[in-house]
Scaffold this motif. Structure first.
Motif, PDB file in Angstrom:
ATOM      1  N   SER A  60       0.819  -1.220   0.000  1.00  5.90           N
ATOM      2  CA  SER A  60       0.000   0.000   0.000  1.00  5.90           C
ATOM      3  C   SER A  60       0.853   1.271   0.000  1.00  5.90           C
ATOM      4  N   TRP A  61       2.164   1.140   0.266  1.00  4.58           N
ATOM      5  CA  TRP A  61       3.034   2.321   0.267  1.00  4.58           C
ATOM      6  C   TRP A  61       3.581   2.611  -1.129  1.00  4.58           C
ATOM      7  N   ASN A  62       3.439   1.645  -2.044  1.00  6.00           N
ATOM      8  CA  ASN A  62       4.114   1.765  -3.340  1.00  6.00           C
ATOM      9  C   ASN A  62       3.621   2.944  -4.174  1.00  6.00           C
ATOM     10  N   LEU A  63       2.281   3.106  -4.283  1.00  5.39           N
ATOM     11  CA  LEU A  63       1.761   4.192  -5.127  1.00  5.39           C
ATOM     12  C   LEU A  63       2.181   5.569  -4.617  1.00  5.39           C
ATOM     13  N   PRO A  64       1.966   5.870  -3.307  1.00  9.84           N
ATOM     14  CA  PRO A  64       2.423   7.192  -2.855  1.00  9.84           C
ATOM     15  C   PRO A  64       3.933   7.380  -2.980  1.00  9.84           C
ATOM     16  N   LEU A  65       4.712   6.289  -2.768  1.00  9.46           N
ATOM     17  CA  LEU A  65       6.165   6.413  -2.894  1.00  9.46           C
ATOM     18  C   LEU A  65       6.555   6.697  -4.345  1.00  9.46           C
ATOM     19  N   PHE A  66       5.898   5.973  -5.278  1.00 10.01           N
ATOM     20  CA  PHE A  66       6.187   6.190  -6.701  1.00 10.01           C
ATOM     21  C   PHE A  66       5.871   7.637  -7.088  1.00 10.01           C
ATOM     22  N   LEU A  67       4.685   8.102  -6.683  1.00 11.39           N
ATOM     23  CA  LEU A  67       4.289   9.474  -7.038  1.00 11.39           C
ATOM     24  C   LEU A  67       5.210  10.510  -6.377  1.00 11.39           C
ATOM     25  N   HIS A  68       5.668  10.195  -5.150  1.00  9.78           N
ATOM     26  CA  HIS A  68       6.578  11.114  -4.451  1.00  9.78           C
ATOM     27  C   HIS A  68       7.918  11.219  -5.190  1.00  9.78           C
ATOM     28  N   VAL A  69       8.478  10.056  -5.562  1.00  8.93           N
ATOM     29  CA  VAL A  69       9.766  10.062  -6.282  1.00  8.93           C
ATOM     30  C   VAL A  69       9.588  10.694  -7.667  1.00  8.93           C
ATOM     31  N   LEU A  70       8.458  10.377  -8.315  1.00  4.88           N
ATOM     32  CA  LEU A  70       8.158  10.969  -9.625  1.00  4.88           C
ATOM     33  C   LEU A  70       8.100  12.500  -9.503  1.00  4.88           C
ATOM     34  N   GLY A  71       7.357  12.969  -8.493  1.00  2.76           N
ATOM     35  CA  GLY A  71       7.246  14.418  -8.262  1.00  2.76           C
ATOM     36  C   GLY A  71       8.604  15.044  -7.978  1.00  2.76           C
ATOM     37  N   ALA A  72       9.433  14.336  -7.203  1.00  2.08           N
ATOM     38  CA  ALA A  72      10.758  14.875  -6.854  1.00  2.08           C
ATOM     39  C   ALA A  72      11.654  14.968  -8.087  1.00  2.08           C
ATOM     40  N   THR A  73      11.631  13.940  -8.933  1.00  3.02           N
ATOM     41  CA  THR A  73      12.480  13.978 -10.135  1.00  3.02           C
ATOM     42  C   THR A  73      11.971  15.036 -11.126  1.00  3.02           C
ATOM     43  N   LEU A  74      10.633  15.164 -11.229  1.00  2.79           N
ATOM     44  CA  LEU A  74      10.070  16.206 -12.096  1.00  2.79           C
ATOM     45  C   LEU A  74      10.434  17.594 -11.562  1.00  2.79           C
ATOM     46  N   THR A  75      10.395  17.745 -10.225  1.00  2.34           N
ATOM     47  CA  THR A  75      10.762  19.025  -9.607  1.00  2.34           C
ATOM     48  C   THR A  75      12.220  19.354  -9.910  1.00  2.34           C
ATOM     49  N   PHE A  76      13.083  18.337  -9.794  1.00  4.37           N
ATOM     50  CA  PHE A  76      14.506  18.547 -10.093  1.00  4.37           C
ATOM     51  C   PHE A  76      14.692  18.972 -11.557  1.00  4.37           C
ATOM     52  N   GLY A  77      14.034  18.245 -12.466  1.00  2.49           N
ATOM     53  CA  GLY A  77      14.159  18.560 -13.896  1.00  2.49           C
ATOM     54  C   GLY A  77      13.609  19.941 -14.222  1.00  2.49           C
ATOM     55  N   ALA A  78      12.430  20.262 -13.673  1.00  2.00           N
ATOM     56  CA  ALA A  78      11.803  21.563 -13.959  1.00  2.00           C
ATOM     57  C   ALA A  78      12.617  22.708 -13.367  1.00  2.00           C
TER      58      ALA A  78
END
Lengths: 149, 158
Positions: free
Chosen positions: A9-27
């Motif tokens: 149950s932690w996988n989806l929020p963790l995936f979205l968190h890491v996705l958001g962090a990498t997008l934030t870094f790129g942006a």
């Protein structure tokens, strides 16, 4: 070794968190690159580069940052319900993301005012992006290595 | 800190560099496509993409090298589904990214020469920027990197 025993149950929020962090870094890096490129040059070049800097910061950085921060709270609620016994690396995340949010807001406002080639605040936007990048690097060290865990 | 913690940090750093670089290149590429821009603007945007290239390169090396070391360090089997899938996606994404990189470099060079010759709009440049096959390769390779990120978190088969 937490990743080995992480509940599904932690996988989806963790995936979205890491996705958001990498997008934030790129942006954020894109805002810095466009911002520095838009500081010098002829009026036409600086105008469209600064306009693009604003649209990237407002249209991509802000949603990416919200995704990263929102899903951080989601997974925190699952991992440490009620906010009990939060380790130090979690607090590093807060220490970076809370002033980071303020930095993003200031950056977007300055990027809006910088669209005019006459604007003198344009130079601040890429430097603020660079400061945010340094903060993000500290946060991803704390989040991935979890020192003290 | 333990070796595992350091390895995880450098592996995640590689992922940030790789995906961050893909995001930078994707945003700048999109900015060149969504609006009819004069060749000089396209050349500027493609020139800025060069900042993403070293990030993507270092990210590719760190994710694979440190990732394989992590598999050994943690004691996973190299034959596990999610590890095999991740390596296959990494190889395919790298190959597609390489093809895309060469195509984008030629597009940037065309934009630069058009800008030097009067900066007039060009149907050839517009066609290259919006070539559907090139866009599928470009954005497909990027999406594969995001798919690897998903595999790293869900670890199917574990």
């Amino acid at each position: 070794m937490l990743a080995l025993v992480r509940p599904d149950s932690w996988n989806l929020p963790l995936f979205l968190h890491v996705l958001g962090a990498t997008l934030t870094f790129g942006a954020t890096t894109t805002v810095a690159v466009l911002g520095f490129a838009g500081v010098q040059g002829d009026r036409e070049r600086t105008a469209w580069l600064r306009s693009l800097t604003f649209w990237v910061s407002f249209g991509i950085l802000v949603p990416a940052f919200i995704l990263m921060r929102g899903t951080a709270l989601w997974i925190l609620d699952k991992e440490f319900p009620g906010g009990h016994n939060e380790p130090g690396w979690v607090n590093v995340g807060f220490a970076v993301s809370e002033p980071g949010a303020l930095l993003v807001i200031v950056m977007v406002i300055l990027a809006w005012f910088s669209r005019s080639p006459k604007s003198r605040v344009a130079v601040a936007v890429p430097w603020l992006a660079a400061i945010l990048l340094a903060g993000l690097a500290v946060a991803w060290f704390a989040m991935s290595a979890k020192p003290g865990a | 800190m333990s070796l595992y913690q350091w390895l995880l940090f450098f592996h995640v750093t590689g992922a940030f560099f790789l995906i961050g670089g893909i995001v930078i290149a994707g945003i700048l590429n999109l900015a060149a496509i969504v609006k009819d821009r004069p060749p000089s603007q396209v050349a500027t945007l493609y020139g800025l993409i060069r900042f993403a290239v070293p990030l993507i390169g270092v990210g590719l090396v760190l994710t694979l090298a440190i990732g394989l070391w992590l598999v050994h360090n943690v004691g996973y089997s190299y034959g596990q589904t999610w590890i095999v899938l991740a390596i296959v996606l990494w190889v395919v994404a790298s190959a597609l990214g390489n093809i895309d990189g060469k195509y984008q470099r030629r597009t940037g060079e065309l934009a630069q020469s058009l800008a030097a010759e009067g900066d007039a709009p060009s149907t050839e440049l517009r066609a290259r920027l919006r070539n559907p096959r090139a866009l599928v390769i470009s954005y497909g390779s990027g999406l594969m990197a995001f798919a690897v990120l998903g595999l790293m978190i869900w670890k199917p088969g574990v």
